[in-house]
Write an enzyme that holds these catalytic residues in place. Structure first.
Site, short mmCIF file in Angstrom:
data_model
loop_
_atom_site.label_atom_id
_atom_site.label_comp_id
_atom_site.label_asym_id
_atom_site.label_seq_id
_atom_site.Cartn_x
_atom_site.Cartn_y
_atom_site.Cartn_z
N GLU A 89 6.13 -10.97 -4.43
CA GLU A 89 5.60 -10.25 -5.59
C GLU A 89 6.68 -10.06 -6.64
O GLU A 89 7.86 -9.92 -6.32
CB GLU A 89 5.07 -8.87 -5.16
CG GLU A 89 4.29 -8.17 -6.25
CD GLU A 89 3.68 -6.84 -5.80
OE1 GLU A 89 4.19 -6.25 -4.84
OE2 GLU A 89 2.70 -6.42 -6.42
N GLU A 94 -0.40 -1.84 3.28
CA GLU A 94 -0.28 -3.06 2.47
C GLU A 94 1.11 -3.64 2.70
O GLU A 94 2.10 -2.90 2.71
CB GLU A 94 -0.48 -2.70 0.99
CG GLU A 94 -0.25 -3.86 0.04
CD GLU A 94 -0.47 -3.48 -1.43
OE1 GLU A 94 -1.31 -2.60 -1.70
OE2 GLU A 94 0.21 -4.05 -2.29
#
Ligand SMILES: *[C@@H]1O[C@H](CO)[C@@H](O)[C@H](O)[C@H]1NC(C)=O
Ligand SMILES: *[C@@H]1O[C@H](CO)[C@@H](O)[C@H](O)[C@H]1NC(C)=O
Ligand SMILES: *[C@@H]1O[C@H](CO)[C@@H](O)[C@H](O)[C@H]1NC(C)=O
Ligand SMILES: *[C@@H]1O[C@H](CO)[C@@H](O)[C@H](O)[C@H]1NC(C)=O
Ligand SMILES: *[C@@H]1O[C@H](CO)[C@@H](O)[C@H](O)[C@H]1NC(C)=O
Length: 335
Positions: free
Chosen positions: A158, A153
């Site tokens: 974020e 990932e």
């Protein structure tokens, strides 16, 4: 276990000498004469009225694996409820419901989408006007492979709640880390977090960098018109660059991107202490907006929010800024 034929093993990227690129940029390249560059060709572009076309994006409508207080809607319901639409100017909007009053602990409607196509590397450009921010929110622009964490990932954008700084993280299976020596390579205003990328037992921290620039995330990002996140992923490294709206290089806007002309990345995940081709494969690009859950919920109080996360979710007036506004996403491959 997996038999992935990396495109990088099949073809070496063409290296062209600086100055031999597009005539428009010849002038600029004189200053970096003889610097080698990787040539990139546009492969896919996601933008405008076809953005929500089902051939391009899949809506994820299962329970949030990060325990967020959200119901992820399928494509039809998301569009019917005004949570996924394309504005007349071509901007794609992905939103959290900001009109339904809930009781504390109920889930709020939101969206999570992923490209139908998967990638094994390349250069990706995300031009974004605005992002979700505020207490209880946990938005992310990321890419992910199959059988998490086996396929890896890459979290490009974020953060949670009132964060001002973007966090860029890799999550992998065992034996992948950032070398501590890399800290010397990281430029001013970037801090390095955890070094171990691997998830083990319940520790899913990942390896990460945090950008000290308050334009990189949240309200600071959105208030100045967002900007571009670019990431280059090949078997040597995964690098991320951030450009605020007024600092986007012209080669990006002109679809002739040349990362060697962009200056220092905000993150460098080197392949020297991680076999990137076995830890990252078949990634779909993903946007989501979750609420509370294992990060925004747990960090709620410590990130400057008052009350409880579940109470915050219940009040729709907390979600007027809970929107991704996307200009376009493009992928480029070496030619
Ligand atoms: C990865 O990209 C960098 C930067 O363009 C380039 O220098 C390097 O040769 C590439 N590595 C591979 C294996 O393609
Ligand atoms: C989706 O995209 C395909 C291919 O570009 C096109 O043929 C089709 O008409 C589009 N569908 C919708 C509903 O826009
Ligand atoms: C680091 O941050 C300071 C303060 O915001 C800024 O003036 C400086 O240009 C930044 N440096 C880099 C390399 O971005
Ligand atoms: C981040 O910014 C603050 C305030 O400008 C500064 O004190 C700090 O040193 C910066 N940290 C990094 C890693 O650049
Ligand atoms: C939801 O947010 C949008 C964008 O900020 C705003 O235009 C709209 O009026 C809000 N809806 C309600 C019911 O306040």
């Amino acid at each position: 276990m997996y038999s992935i034929i990396s495109p990088f093993l099949l073809s070496l990227p063409l290296l062209s000498l600086a100055g031999h690129g597009s005539p428009t940029f010849g002038h600029k390249r004189h200053h970096t004469a003889l610097k080698r560059r990787t040539s990139y060709t546009l492969e896919d572009i996601y933008r405008g009225k076809d953005f929500l076309n089902s051939s391009q994006w899949t809506f994820y409508s299962s329970a949030d694996p990060t325990d967020g207080l959200v119901n992820y809607l399928d494509s039809q319901d998301a569009q019917k409820n005004g949570l996924a639409y394309v504005q007349d100017d071509g901007t794609a909007v992905l939103a959290v419901d900001n009109y339904t009053t809930l009781t504390s602990g109920q889930n709020r409607n939101s969206v999570r989408i992923a490209t139908t196509k998967s990638y094994n590397g390349g250069l990706f450009i995300a031009d974004i006007w605005a992002m979700p921010y505020g207490c209880s929110l946990w938005p992310a622009y990321w890419s992910v492979g199959p059988d998490w964490p086996a396929g890896g990932e890459i979290d490009i954008m974020e953060g949670v709640n009132l964060n001002k700084n973007n966090q860029m993280t890799l999550h992998t299976s065992a034996e992948c880390s950032i070398e501590s020596a890399v800290s010397k390579l990281v430029r001013e205003n970037i801090s390095m977090g955890n070094l171990d990328c691997a998830s083990s037992n319940s520790d899913n921290t990942g390896c990460l960098f945090i950008d000290n620039d308050s334009r990189s995330y949240g309200q600071g990002f959105s208030n100045q018109g967002g900007g571009v996140y670019a990431h280059e992923w090949n078997e040597s490294a995964i690098k991320i660059w951030f450009f605020a709206r007024d600092a986007i290089p012209s080669d990006i806007a002109n679809q002739t991107p040349d990362p060697s002309s962009w200056g220092e990345p905000v993150s460098v995940f080197s392949g020297s202490s991680c076999d990137l081709s076995s830890h990252f494969y078949e990634h779909t690009l993903t946007f989501d907006i979750t609420l509370c859950g294992v990060w925004a919920g747990d960090a709620f109080g410590s990130s400057g929010c008052s009350g409880s996360c579940a109470d915050t979710v219940a009040d729709p007036s907390n979600f007027h800024n809970a929107r991704w506004k996307i200009n376009y996403i493009a992928s480029y491959q070496t030619s």
